[in-house]
Scaffold this motif. Structure first.
Motif, PDB file in Angstrom:
ATOM      1  N   ILE A  97      77.150   8.153   4.187  1.00 48.41           N
ATOM      2  CA  ILE A  97      78.183   7.154   4.457  1.00 48.41           C
ATOM      3  C   ILE A  97      78.832   6.727   3.145  1.00 48.41           C
ATOM      4  O   ILE A  97      78.154   6.381   2.180  1.00 48.41           O
ATOM      5  CB  ILE A  97      77.580   5.912   5.158  1.00 48.41           C
ATOM      6  CG1 ILE A  97      76.971   6.298   6.505  1.00 48.41           C
ATOM      7  CG2 ILE A  97      78.648   4.836   5.351  1.00 48.41           C
ATOM      8  CD1 ILE A  97      76.218   5.149   7.167  1.00 48.41           C
ATOM      9  N   GLU A  98      80.150   6.755   3.096  1.00 48.64           N
ATOM     10  CA  GLU A  98      80.857   6.278   1.917  1.00 48.64           C
ATOM     11  C   GLU A  98      80.963   4.763   1.964  1.00 48.64           C
ATOM     12  O   GLU A  98      81.305   4.189   2.997  1.00 48.64           O
ATOM     13  CB  GLU A  98      82.261   6.891   1.848  1.00 48.64           C
ATOM     14  CG  GLU A  98      82.270   8.381   1.537  1.00 48.64           C
ATOM     15  CD  GLU A  98      83.674   8.888   1.280  1.00 48.64           C
ATOM     16  OE1 GLU A  98      84.588   8.052   1.119  1.00 48.64           O
ATOM     17  OE2 GLU A  98      83.844  10.114   1.232  1.00 48.64           O
ATOM     18  N   HIS A  99      80.672   4.115   0.830  1.00 47.02           N
ATOM     19  CA  HIS A  99      80.798   2.665   0.784  1.00 47.02           C
ATOM     20  C   HIS A  99      82.276   2.297   0.901  1.00 47.02           C
ATOM     21  O   HIS A  99      83.109   2.815   0.148  1.00 47.02           O
ATOM     22  CB  HIS A  99      80.230   2.117  -0.519  1.00 47.02           C
ATOM     23  CG  HIS A  99      79.962   0.654  -0.488  1.00 47.02           C
ATOM     24  ND1 HIS A  99      80.972  -0.286  -0.361  1.00 47.02           N
ATOM     25  CD2 HIS A  99      78.798  -0.056  -0.554  1.00 47.02           C
ATOM     26  CE1 HIS A  99      80.461  -1.489  -0.354  1.00 47.02           C
ATOM     27  NE2 HIS A  99      79.137  -1.387  -0.475  1.00 47.02           N
ATOM     28  N   PRO A 100      82.634   1.420   1.849  1.00 50.32           N
ATOM     29  CA  PRO A 100      84.052   1.109   2.075  1.00 50.32           C
ATOM     30  C   PRO A 100      84.742   0.434   0.897  1.00 50.32           C
ATOM     31  O   PRO A 100      85.964   0.491   0.788  1.00 50.32           O
ATOM     32  CB  PRO A 100      84.020   0.170   3.297  1.00 50.32           C
ATOM     33  CG  PRO A 100      82.628  -0.375   3.334  1.00 50.32           C
ATOM     34  CD  PRO A 100      81.754   0.709   2.788  1.00 50.32           C
ATOM     35  N   PHE A 101      83.979  -0.201  -0.012  1.00 47.43           N
ATOM     36  CA  PHE A 101      84.603  -0.849  -1.170  1.00 47.43           C
ATOM     37  C   PHE A 101      84.922   0.147  -2.280  1.00 47.43           C
ATOM     38  O   PHE A 101      85.813  -0.087  -3.087  1.00 47.43           O
ATOM     39  CB  PHE A 101      83.689  -1.932  -1.741  1.00 47.43           C
ATOM     40  CG  PHE A 101      83.450  -3.094  -0.827  1.00 47.43           C
ATOM     41  CD1 PHE A 101      84.241  -3.309   0.288  1.00 47.43           C
ATOM     42  CD2 PHE A 101      82.406  -3.985  -1.069  1.00 47.43           C
ATOM     43  CE1 PHE A 101      84.021  -4.385   1.131  1.00 47.43           C
ATOM     44  CE2 PHE A 101      82.177  -5.065  -0.236  1.00 47.43           C
ATOM     45  CZ  PHE A 101      82.984  -5.262   0.867  1.00 47.43           C
TER      46      PHE A 101
ATOM     47  N   ASP B  68      83.922  -7.955  -8.234  1.00 44.49           N
ATOM     48  CA  ASP B  68      83.627  -9.163  -7.481  1.00 44.49           C
ATOM     49  C   ASP B  68      84.201 -10.374  -8.202  1.00 44.49           C
ATOM     50  O   ASP B  68      84.449 -10.353  -9.412  1.00 44.49           O
ATOM     51  CB  ASP B  68      82.115  -9.332  -7.300  1.00 44.49           C
ATOM     52  CG  ASP B  68      81.521  -8.240  -6.417  1.00 44.49           C
ATOM     53  OD1 ASP B  68      82.159  -7.884  -5.413  1.00 44.49           O
ATOM     54  OD2 ASP B  68      80.429  -7.744  -6.744  1.00 44.49           O
ATOM     55  N   LEU B  69      84.371 -11.454  -7.436  1.00 46.03           N
ATOM     56  CA  LEU B  69      84.884 -12.699  -8.005  1.00 46.03           C
ATOM     57  C   LEU B  69      83.764 -13.590  -8.507  1.00 46.03           C
ATOM     58  O   LEU B  69      84.016 -14.684  -9.000  1.00 46.03           O
ATOM     59  CB  LEU B  69      85.720 -13.447  -6.955  1.00 46.03           C
ATOM     60  CG  LEU B  69      86.885 -12.667  -6.364  1.00 46.03           C
ATOM     61  CD1 LEU B  69      87.627 -13.518  -5.335  1.00 46.03           C
ATOM     62  CD2 LEU B  69      87.841 -12.191  -7.452  1.00 46.03           C
ATOM     63  N   GLN B  70      82.527 -13.128  -8.347  1.00 47.39           N
ATOM     64  CA  GLN B  70      81.380 -13.871  -8.838  1.00 47.39           C
ATOM     65  C   GLN B  70      80.485 -12.940  -9.653  1.00 47.39           C
ATOM     66  O   GLN B  70      80.587 -11.718  -9.552  1.00 47.39           O
ATOM     67  CB  GLN B  70      80.587 -14.503  -7.691  1.00 47.39           C
ATOM     68  CG  GLN B  70      79.960 -13.519  -6.724  1.00 47.39           C
ATOM     69  CD  GLN B  70      80.911 -12.993  -5.689  1.00 47.39           C
ATOM     70  OE1 GLN B  70      81.811 -13.698  -5.263  1.00 47.39           O
ATOM     71  NE2 GLN B  70      80.719 -11.756  -5.259  1.00 47.39           N
ATOM     72  N   HIS B  71      79.616 -13.517 -10.468  1.00 46.07           N
ATOM     73  CA  HIS B  71      78.632 -12.732 -11.198  1.00 46.07           C
ATOM     74  C   HIS B  71      77.563 -12.240 -10.224  1.00 46.07           C
ATOM     75  O   HIS B  71      77.330 -12.848  -9.176  1.00 46.07           O
ATOM     76  CB  HIS B  71      77.967 -13.579 -12.278  1.00 46.07           C
ATOM     77  CG  HIS B  71      78.926 -14.217 -13.240  1.00 46.07           C
ATOM     78  ND1 HIS B  71      79.796 -13.492 -14.016  1.00 46.07           N
ATOM     79  CD2 HIS B  71      79.143 -15.526 -13.559  1.00 46.07           C
ATOM     80  CE1 HIS B  71      80.508 -14.310 -14.773  1.00 46.07           C
ATOM     81  NE2 HIS B  71      80.133 -15.552 -14.515  1.00 46.07           N
TER      82      HIS B  71
ATOM     83  N   GLN C 142      91.270  -5.621  -5.699  1.00 47.50           N
ATOM     84  CA  GLN C 142      89.834  -5.814  -5.938  1.00 47.50           C
ATOM     85  C   GLN C 142      88.998  -4.607  -5.540  1.00 47.50           C
ATOM     86  O   GLN C 142      87.957  -4.352  -6.135  1.00 47.50           O
ATOM     87  CB  GLN C 142      89.364  -7.055  -5.177  1.00 47.50           C
ATOM     88  CG  GLN C 142      87.938  -7.465  -5.443  1.00 47.50           C
ATOM     89  CD  GLN C 142      87.547  -8.705  -4.662  1.00 47.50           C
ATOM     90  OE1 GLN C 142      88.362  -9.308  -3.971  1.00 47.50           O
ATOM     91  NE2 GLN C 142      86.290  -9.082  -4.757  1.00 47.50           N
ATOM     92  N   ILE C 143      89.414  -3.864  -4.503  1.00 46.05           N
ATOM     93  CA  ILE C 143      88.595  -2.760  -3.986  1.00 46.05           C
ATOM     94  C   ILE C 143      89.359  -1.444  -4.060  1.00 46.05           C
ATOM     95  O   ILE C 143      90.558  -1.422  -4.321  1.00 46.05           O
ATOM     96  CB  ILE C 143      88.134  -3.035  -2.542  1.00 46.05           C
ATOM     97  CG1 ILE C 143      89.330  -3.059  -1.581  1.00 46.05           C
ATOM     98  CG2 ILE C 143      87.367  -4.338  -2.464  1.00 46.05           C
ATOM     99  CD1 ILE C 143      88.930  -3.153  -0.128  1.00 46.05           C
TER     100      ILE C 143
ATOM    101  N   PRO D  72      84.454  -3.811 -12.731  1.00 54.62           N
ATOM    102  CA  PRO D  72      84.369  -2.862 -11.615  1.00 54.62           C
ATOM    103  C   PRO D  72      83.030  -2.140 -11.604  1.00 54.62           C
ATOM    104  O   PRO D  72      82.470  -1.808 -12.654  1.00 54.62           O
ATOM    105  CB  PRO D  72      85.513  -1.876 -11.897  1.00 54.62           C
ATOM    106  CG  PRO D  72      86.462  -2.635 -12.760  1.00 54.62           C
ATOM    107  CD  PRO D  72      85.589  -3.525 -13.616  1.00 54.62           C
ATOM    108  N   HIS D  73      82.543  -1.902 -10.410  1.00 53.79           N
ATOM    109  CA  HIS D  73      81.289  -1.172 -10.271  1.00 53.79           C
ATOM    110  C   HIS D  73      81.290  -0.428  -8.944  1.00 53.79           C
ATOM    111  O   HIS D  73      82.047  -0.755  -8.029  1.00 53.79           O
ATOM    112  CB  HIS D  73      80.083  -2.114 -10.359  1.00 53.79           C
ATOM    113  CG  HIS D  73      80.140  -3.291  -9.444  1.00 53.79           C
ATOM    114  ND1 HIS D  73      80.887  -4.422  -9.725  1.00 53.79           N
ATOM    115  CD2 HIS D  73      79.555  -3.533  -8.235  1.00 53.79           C
ATOM    116  CE1 HIS D  73      80.753  -5.302  -8.752  1.00 53.79           C
ATOM    117  NE2 HIS D  73      79.961  -4.784  -7.826  1.00 53.79           N
ATOM    118  N   GLU D  74      80.439   0.567  -8.865  1.00 50.42           N
ATOM    119  CA  GLU D  74      80.341   1.379  -7.652  1.00 50.42           C
ATOM    120  C   GLU D  74      78.883   1.749  -7.426  1.00 50.42           C
ATOM    121  O   GLU D  74      78.178   2.134  -8.358  1.00 50.42           O
ATOM    122  CB  GLU D  74      81.194   2.640  -7.774  1.00 50.42           C
ATOM    123  CG  GLU D  74      81.184   3.504  -6.530  1.00 50.42           C
ATOM    124  CD  GLU D  74      82.124   4.695  -6.633  1.00 50.42           C
ATOM    125  OE1 GLU D  74      82.454   5.279  -5.581  1.00 50.42           O
ATOM    126  OE2 GLU D  74      82.526   5.048  -7.761  1.00 50.42           O
ATOM    127  N   ALA D  75      78.435   1.609  -6.173  1.00 51.12           N
ATOM    128  CA  ALA D  75      77.065   1.954  -5.802  1.00 51.12           C
ATOM    129  C   ALA D  75      77.101   3.161  -4.872  1.00 51.12           C
ATOM    130  O   ALA D  75      77.700   3.099  -3.788  1.00 51.12           O
ATOM    131  CB  ALA D  75      76.384   0.781  -5.120  1.00 51.12           C
TER     132      ALA D  75
END
Length: 221
Positions: free
Chosen positions: A119-123, A128-131, A157-158, A185-188
């Motif tokens: 499954i591809e992460h939709p984001f 994010d707007l928070q830490h 943002q995404i 930016p980050h990606e999991a």
């Protein structure tokens, strides 16, 4: 005059920082407590944006709670996260408390689940707007983090198209933790069935007010 000071910390990664923070078995226990599974807590990252309906037995007080069997089925189809979980277990409560003690901001716990690595992460890559402090609990995840973006608008943002090399690229295993400041930016990418917990905390004056902090006392009888 306000004494508020912005919270700043670097991107960081630590191996085996908190082993046994949270398990599949504990997640199953939470899902089986139907009153916890409200619309506001259960976040379905469903590309199809499906709407689900169910029959509600007469004794149920909150009709807006997902049946456990439906949640279990959806876990194999989409990415789901559960919010408002910082008191779901003693370990999660204690970890959230440690973040609040260190950064002087109130925090939550978001339990992220991806049972199907295909499954591809939709984001995709996003900020994010928070830490966030994220702990890998089960499985393996490839985490990539890039340097802070200049444009902080929510509309961008995404689904970011990151051209440059990440400043951090790691395979997270159970117990590993990563620190990601807001606007980075980050990606999991799940390499196996994944269970992780993200501890977000905001950075504004309200987030430092004592009245907004969760009661971290753990009741025993």
């Amino acid at each position: 005059m306000s004494n508020f000071k912005e919270c700043k910390f670097p991107v960081d990664y630590k191996k085996n920082y908190h082993p046994n923070l949270f398990t599949w078995k504990e997640l199953a226990g939470l899902i089986n407590i139907r009153p916890l599974m409200t619309y506001k807590r259960v976040k379905l990252l469903d590309p199809q944006k499906r709407v689900f309906e169910w029959y509600t037995p007469g004794w149920i007080k909150d009709h807006n709670t997902y049946p456990p069997s439906l949640v279990r089925k959806l876990l194999d189809e989409i990415v789901i996260y559960f919010s408002d979980m910082s008191r779901a277990t003693k370990n999660l409560n204690n970890f959230a408390s440690s973040i609040e003690d260190e950064y002087k901001r109130h925090t939550d716990a978001h339990i992220y689940v991806c049972r199907n690595p295909k499954i591809e992460h939709p984001f995709a890559a996003h900020f994010d707007l928070q830490h966030n402090v994220i702990v890998q609990c089960e499985g393996k995840t490839n985490f990539k983090v890039w340097k802070e973006v200049e444009d902080h608008t929510v509309e961008k943002q995404i689904q970011l198209d990151m051209k440059e090399e990440p400043i951090l690229d790691v395979i997270m295993e159970p117990g590993d933790a990563i620190w990601i400041p807001r606007y980075y930016p980050h990606e999991a990418i799940s390499l196996t069935p994944r269970l992780s917990v993200s501890f977000p905390f905001t950075d504004n004056e309200n987030s430092t007010l004592e009245k907004h902090f969760e009661d971290r006392n753990w009741v025993t009888l």
